[in-house]
Write an enzyme that holds these catalytic residues in place. Structure first.
Site, PDB file in Angstrom:
ATOM      1  N   LYS A 170       0.747  -1.125   0.053  1.00  0.00           N
ATOM      2  CA  LYS A 170       0.221  -0.056   0.073  1.00  0.00           C
ATOM      3  C   LYS A 170       1.002   1.306   0.140  1.00  0.00           C
ATOM      4  O   LYS A 170       0.191   2.381  -0.351  1.00  0.00           O
ATOM      5  CB  LYS A 170      -1.056   0.050   1.148  1.00  0.00           C
ATOM      6  CG  LYS A 170      -1.939  -1.132   1.209  1.00  0.00           C
ATOM      7  CD  LYS A 170      -2.721  -1.256   0.112  1.00  0.00           C
ATOM      8  CE  LYS A 170      -3.716  -0.091  -0.235  1.00  0.00           C
ATOM      9  NZ  LYS A 170      -4.797  -0.663  -1.235  1.00  0.00           N
TER      10      LYS A 170
ATOM     11  N   SER B  82      -3.086 -12.555   3.212  1.00  0.00           N
ATOM     12  CA  SER B  82      -3.704 -12.054   1.850  1.00  0.00           C
ATOM     13  C   SER B  82      -2.685 -12.548   0.968  1.00  0.00           C
ATOM     14  O   SER B  82      -3.123 -13.085  -0.207  1.00  0.00           O
ATOM     15  CB  SER B  82      -3.908 -10.669   1.610  1.00  0.00           C
ATOM     16  OG  SER B  82      -2.907  -9.808   1.799  1.00  0.00           O
TER      17      SER B  82
HETATM   18  C1  LIG Z   1      -2.600  -7.103   3.551  1.00  0.00           C
HETATM   19  C2  LIG Z   1      -3.362  -6.540   2.305  1.00  0.00           C
HETATM   20  N1  LIG Z   1      -3.349  -7.176   1.179  1.00  0.00           N
HETATM   21  C3  LIG Z   1      -4.127  -7.088   0.069  1.00  0.00           C
HETATM   22  C4  LIG Z   1      -4.687  -5.902   0.022  1.00  0.00           C
HETATM   23  C5  LIG Z   1      -5.486  -5.289  -1.241  1.00  0.00           C
HETATM   24  O1  LIG Z   1      -4.775  -4.787  -2.178  1.00  0.00           O
HETATM   25  P1  LIG Z   1      -5.654  -3.579  -3.045  1.00  0.00           P
HETATM   26  O2  LIG Z   1      -5.987  -2.705  -2.132  1.00  0.00           O
HETATM   27  O3  LIG Z   1      -4.540  -3.116  -3.813  1.00  0.00           O
HETATM   28  O4  LIG Z   1      -6.600  -4.232  -3.723  1.00  0.00           O
HETATM   29  C6  LIG Z   1      -4.531  -5.106   1.181  1.00  0.00           C
HETATM   30  C7  LIG Z   1      -4.976  -3.519   0.832  1.00  0.00           C
HETATM   31  O5  LIG Z   1      -5.332  -2.943   1.787  1.00  0.00           O
HETATM   32  C8  LIG Z   1      -3.860  -5.220   2.293  1.00  0.00           C
HETATM   33  O6  LIG Z   1      -3.644  -4.422   3.328  1.00  0.00           O
END
Ligand SMILES: Cc1ncc(COP(=O)(O)O)c(C=O)c1O
Length: 309
Positions: A49, A266
């Site tokens: 981010k 994630s």
């Molecule tokens: C740990 C984590 N994984 C994935 C994402 C997803 O990314 P995006 O917001 O670019 O879809 C985020 C977004 O905040 C995140 O904090």
């Protein structure tokens, strides 16, 4: 990445993250089917981010929307908040964040260490509750705040259009065949995919979501039941993949124990989906080079019990 004038140079190392090969993680991976991941915790704020946060702030400065007399406001489950907080601390700007009350203690400590003001919303309403609260705060005092609105801010996906996609193509020497990424605001998937569509139109695009409304995949959204981000392009993915929290957490444990990579849930979800895709491609006898994203480091989630299972 192009940078604002007043950020100290050591803070400007956003992007250019390493591409890590995940060989040996599954029998499906071989010389024919290879899997790589972008180690996004190498960004100064520790997550993917930082790319969107920096771009959003720089563009707001350029447009005269953000400066020393304004407070940056947004709803964030953590990583975007951390990005805003460290960048604004370095620039001398104030930050107010609406966050679900369930935020992990370590994340909260990081945000508060950078001096961000936190407003807590109902844990039961997740990030959607935080978004509603941010909108109310902005509506009550519009001249005080720059509402960064990461879910609707075009500079979120543009950061990935200009950096992540180009880095991946350069690092894979244009051999990329499949790109896999989870959807939160969707900035990472949307921006990277749009650029790949232009520069490498044969590359297949796979989005990843939690398989249920209630899940433990921090940062990701179950689009069918969530407020749909304005920047989300529903038509972009060639395939939409769903991953359960259990599957993602099992992959997190495996990445740590077998590959020495401590990543957040994630990242586990992205790799779980990529391994499923790799298995399918191996069965088909395809040659493939898959790239996915490891959005942040597992240290931010060490208080969660799943590591010990
Ligand atoms: C740990 C984590 N994984 C994935 C994402 C997803 O990314 P995006 O917001 O670019 O879809 C985020 C977004 O905040 C995140 O904090």
């Amino acid at each position: 990445m192009k940078t604002g004038a007043s950020l100290p140079s050591q803070h400007l190392r956003v992007g250019d993250t390493p591409l890590i090969e995940l060989q040996g993680l599954s029998p499906a991976l071989s010389r024919r089917v290879r899997l790589f991941a972008k180690g996004e915790w190498h960004n100064p704020g520790g997550s993917v981010k930082d790319r969107a946060g920096l771009r959003i702030i720089q563009e707001a400065e350029r447009a005269g929307l953000m400066g020393p007399k304004k407070v940056l406001l947004d709803a964030t489950s953590g990583n975007t908040g951390i990005a805003y907080s460290w960048i604004c601390a370095a620039l001398g700007y104030k930050v107010t964040l609406t966050v679900p009350g369930s935020i992990a203690p370590l994340r909260r400590a990081i945000l508060e260490s950078y001096g961000a003001e936190l407003m807590f919303t109902s844990p039961l309403e997740g990030t959607d509750g935080a978004i509603r609260e941010a909108r109310l705060i902005q509506a009550a005092e519009p001249s005080r705040y720059f509402y960064a609105d990461q879910y609707n801010n075009e500079n979120n996906w543009r950061a990935h259009y200009d950096t992540t996609a180009v880095e991946i193509l350069a690092q894979t020497k244009n051999e990329l065949t499949h790109f896999v990424a989870g959807l939160g605001t969707s900035g990472t998937f949307t921006g990277t995919s749009r650029r790949l569509r232009k520069l490498a139109p044969k590359v297949k695009l796979h989005s990843v979501e939690p398989d249920a409304a209630l899940h433990g995949l921090d940062g990701l959204k179950h689009m069918a039941t969530a407020i749909i981000p304005g920047i989300y392009d529903d038509k972009l993915a060639d395939e939409k993949m769903a991953v359960s929290t259990d599957e993602a957490q099992a992959v997190c444990r495996k990445l740590a124990k077998d590959r020495g990579l401590l990543v957040g849930p994630s990242g586990g979800a992205n790799v779980a989906a990529s391994l499923r895709l790799a298995e399918r491609l191996a069965e088909e006898g395809a040659n493939a080079l898959i790239v996915t994203i490891l959005p942040d480091n597992g240290e931010r989630y060490l208080s969660e019990r799943f590591w010990k299972e």
